[in-house]
Design a protein around this motif. Structure first.
Motif, PDB file in Angstrom:
ATOM      1  N   ALA A  99       0.832  -1.209   0.000  1.00 29.00           N
ATOM      2  CA  ALA A  99       0.000   0.000   0.000  1.00 29.00           C
ATOM      3  C   ALA A  99       0.868   1.260   0.000  1.00 29.00           C
ATOM      4  CB  ALA A  99      -0.936  -0.005   1.209  1.00 29.00           C
ATOM      5  N   GLY A 100       1.946   1.257   0.755  1.00 27.98           N
ATOM      6  CA  GLY A 100       2.864   2.396   0.764  1.00 27.98           C
ATOM      7  C   GLY A 100       3.532   2.602  -0.581  1.00 27.98           C
ATOM      8  N   GLU A 160       2.256   1.735  -3.430  1.00 24.05           N
ATOM      9  CA  GLU A 160       1.232   2.274  -4.330  1.00 24.05           C
ATOM     10  C   GLU A 160       1.019   3.772  -4.098  1.00 24.05           C
ATOM     11  OE1 GLU A 160      -3.119   0.996  -5.924  1.00 24.05           O
ATOM     12  OE2 GLU A 160      -2.883   1.101  -3.741  1.00 24.05           O
ATOM     13  N   ARG A 161       1.003   4.203  -2.841  1.00 26.65           N
ATOM     14  CA  ARG A 161       0.848   5.630  -2.555  1.00 26.65           C
ATOM     15  C   ARG A 161       2.004   6.438  -3.131  1.00 26.65           C
ATOM     16  NH1 ARG A 161      -0.867   3.718   2.257  1.00 26.65           N
ATOM     17  NH2 ARG A 161       1.079   4.162   3.338  1.00 26.65           N
TER      18      ARG A 161
END
Length: 87
Positions: free
Chosen positions: A74-75, A77-78
């Motif tokens: 998720a990090g 992707e951010r």
């Protein structure tokens, strides 16, 4: 950018392993009052104690690994706009 994901993921995995180890020690100490969990070769413990210790340890390690892997993806992707598993 995906080249950077693998080494960062490896470092996060190492940190997750250290976290999982500390969490297991704490859970085991609270549950049993003993400082260390029995090892599979400890003669002073029966099958039940050995298998319960292994199951609890495996559950904690598995949960921490999943959380670290998911948070890392998720990090990533951010930061990049891409999911690390997408080609």
């Amino acid at each position: 950018m995906k080249v950077l994901y693998r080494p960062l993921s490896t470092l996060a995995g190492i940190a997750g392993g250290l976290l999982a180890s500390a969490m297991f020690k704490r859970v085991w100490r609270k549950a049993t009052g003993e400082e260390d969990a029995p090892k599979a070769t400890d003669r002073d413990y029966g099958w039940r104690e050995i298998l319960v210790a292994a199951a609890v340890q495996g559950a904690i390690y598995g949960a921490v690994k999943a959380a670290v892997d998911r948070a890392g993806a998720a990090g990533y992707e951010r930061a990049t706009g891409d999911w690390p598993g997408d080609d």
